[in-house]
Design an enzyme around this catalytic site. Structure first.
Site, mmCIF file in Angstrom:
data_model
loop_
_atom_site.group_PDB
_atom_site.id
_atom_site.type_symbol
_atom_site.label_atom_id
_atom_site.label_comp_id
_atom_site.label_asym_id
_atom_site.label_seq_id
_atom_site.Cartn_x
_atom_site.Cartn_y
_atom_site.Cartn_z
ATOM 1 N N HIS A 1 40.760 0.989 -53.421
ATOM 2 C CA HIS A 1 41.726 0.481 -52.377
ATOM 3 C C HIS A 1 42.490 1.539 -51.632
ATOM 4 O O HIS A 1 43.373 1.403 -50.967
ATOM 5 C CB HIS A 1 42.560 -0.619 -53.041
ATOM 6 C CG HIS A 1 42.052 -1.888 -53.592
ATOM 7 N ND1 HIS A 1 41.398 -2.744 -52.897
ATOM 8 C CD2 HIS A 1 42.138 -2.373 -54.897
ATOM 9 C CE1 HIS A 1 40.955 -3.513 -53.536
ATOM 10 N NE2 HIS A 1 41.107 -3.433 -54.726
ATOM 11 N N ASP B 1 36.974 4.430 -51.454
ATOM 12 C CA ASP B 1 36.056 3.474 -51.167
ATOM 13 C C ASP B 1 34.744 3.772 -50.502
ATOM 14 O O ASP B 1 33.665 3.215 -50.598
ATOM 15 C CB ASP B 1 36.877 2.189 -50.421
ATOM 16 C CG ASP B 1 37.725 1.346 -51.393
ATOM 17 O OD1 ASP B 1 37.776 1.737 -52.613
ATOM 18 O OD2 ASP B 1 38.495 0.606 -50.905
#
Length: 465
Positions: A151, A156
């Site tokens: 996150h 990511d």
């Protein structure tokens, strides 16, 4: 075609203050640049969104208001970011979200951004159809990918790059390139909209219905090319928050095919009023409209929806509200010296003798015996004639025929005195609709649709009786 991992890639991930590209803002950006299948550069930055980050988002990402307070605004780094993305395939997990957000941010900064996109959610589905889930957590678990900062934008984006590497090692570069080419040819759809739902909709005239998770209708639309129009609801160039929200909420698509555009327009009008979908600009329900009827010596104001197929031709004017209708009547009364008291529309309607309007010389004096009731009635009828009337140019009911040459079929829209009775596909259907003509009610939107269609002079019209 150049294989996927040989093309210049920009693997992008964003963190944001929420899910709405119009209202929410970016808080972090990461770009992993890949050239010729090799990692070329990694770049990330926090972004000051110019607004508070909601507590739930802070808890999810770990990005706090204090962390972004001294970070650059998007407009300050837009030029550098645009250079990093230039000429590269835009790759992201749920590319529609990241690409849509960046387009909105660039537009606010006065820059235009457009790129080829590749969604790795779609790619994962294509490569691994036996798995049910393809969100980033599922990809991490399935491929055993390490992620040091879930996150967060760079963490990511690195996961997406490792997924592409693993897929190449697992299935081969050719399979990866072929799947990527297939995904790239398809319009980017939200993850919850299956391509099969879109493919089931014919690119032909008709109405389509978009449903949400609860099963309630969200939107009713019409088109002469339904599939093309449905795909536009999921385009990457959506601008309004309302369009984006609708695209996110759709879970099911249904459709009704029609022979032509007229049938689609009439059916859409009917469905919007009966289903009241939340994202439609609501068409005016018949019972909200009103108009004047002059029956002998009596003038009345009644809902237009109470006018049946026979009575509609006696309707004078259609108004959005009772107040608007009364304002129009007062204007006519002032111009023609009509007596509202005699007509029954004066507040002091129980009063006898000369009305107040006569005293201020706005009434010609039927209430004071200065004019006969018949003369006043004739002048009232002449004044009302200036309002729109709905004269029917045929002797009786008609059928408007539309041909569907692709299916070698036809439909006949049965209409009587501007009231659409329904659509018939055989003689028995038409007879049943005509038998129920007494139950038909006037609808202003359907009148306008029919009037425009007939005014073109190209309609195939059959007089039924």
């Amino acid at each position: 075609m150049m294989q996927l991992l040989e093309a210049p890639l920009a693997i992008v991930d964003l963190e944001t203050t929420g899910a709405h590209p119009v209202h929410d803002r970016v808080t972090e950006i990461a770009v992993v640049e890949v050239d010729g299948g090799e990692l070329a550069a990694e770049w990330s930055t926090l972004v000051n969104p110019g607004t508070a980050i909601p507590p739930a988002i802070q808890a999810l990402t770990g990005i706090t208001n204090d962390m972004v307070a001294a970070a650059p605004r998007f407009r300050d780094l837009a030029g550098e970011l645009l250079e990093r993305l230039a000429g590269r395939v835009f790759v992201a997990h749920n590319a529609r979200f990241d690409y849509g957000f960046l387009r909105s941010e660039f537009e606010r900064a006065g820059l235009k951004f457009q790129a080829r996109t590749l969604c790795t959610v779609k790619l994962s589905r294509r490569l691994y159809p036996g798995h049910a889930r393809h969100n980033l957590d599922s990809v991490i678990e399935r491929h055993g990918i390490a992620c040091n900062a879930r996150h967060r934008a760079l963490g990511d984006a690195q996961v997406v790059w490792r997924f592409l590497q693993n897929a190449r090692e697992d299935l081969g570069a050719a399979a990866l390139a072929s799947a990527a080419a297939q995904v790239a040819r398809q319009p980017t759809l939200p993850p919850h909209v299956d391509r099969a739902m879109i493919d089931a909709v014919p690119d032909a005239p008709g109405v389509y219905l978009l449903y949400g998770e609860t099963g309630n209708p969200l939107y009713v639309g019409k088109s002469i090319a339904m599939r093309t129009r449905v795909l536009q609801h999921f385009g990457e160039d959506l601008r309004s928050a309302r369009e984006m929200q609708l695209a996110r909420e759709v879970r099911r698509i249904e459709f009704e095919r029609s022979a032509g555009e007229l049938g689609a327009l009439l059916r859409e009008s009917e469905l919007v009023k009966s289903l009241l979908p939340v994202y439609n600009r609501q068409l005016r329900r018949a019972d909200e409209l009103c108009g004047f009827f002059l029956d002998g010596a009596r003038l009345s104001l009644a809902p237009a929806g109470e006018a049946g197929a026979q009575a509609v031709c006696g309707l004078h004017g259609v108004f959005r509200s009772r107040r608007a209708a009364l304002e129009a009547l007062r204007g006519l009364a002032d111009e023609h010296g009509l007596c509202l008291q005699t007509l029954g529309f004066d507040r002091a309607r129980g009063a006898k003798g000369a009305c107040f309007r006569h005293q201020i010389r706005r009434c010609a004096g039927v209430c004071a015996g200065r004019e006969s009731a018949n003369a006043h009635l004739a002048r009232t009828a002449a004044a009302l004639a200036r309002l729109k009337t709905f004269s029917w140019p045929y002797r009786g009911a008609i059928g408007i025929v539309e041909e569907d040459r692709e299916r070698d079929a036809s439909e006949m829209h049965v209409v009587q005195h501007w009231c659409w009775l329904g659509t018939a596909r055989c003689e028995a259907d038409a007879a049943e609709l005509l038998a129920g003509a007494g139950r038909a009610r006037f609808d202003l939107d359907q009148y306008r649709i029919l009037a425009r269609h007939l005014a073109k002079g190209r309609a195939r019209v059959l007089e039924l009786r």
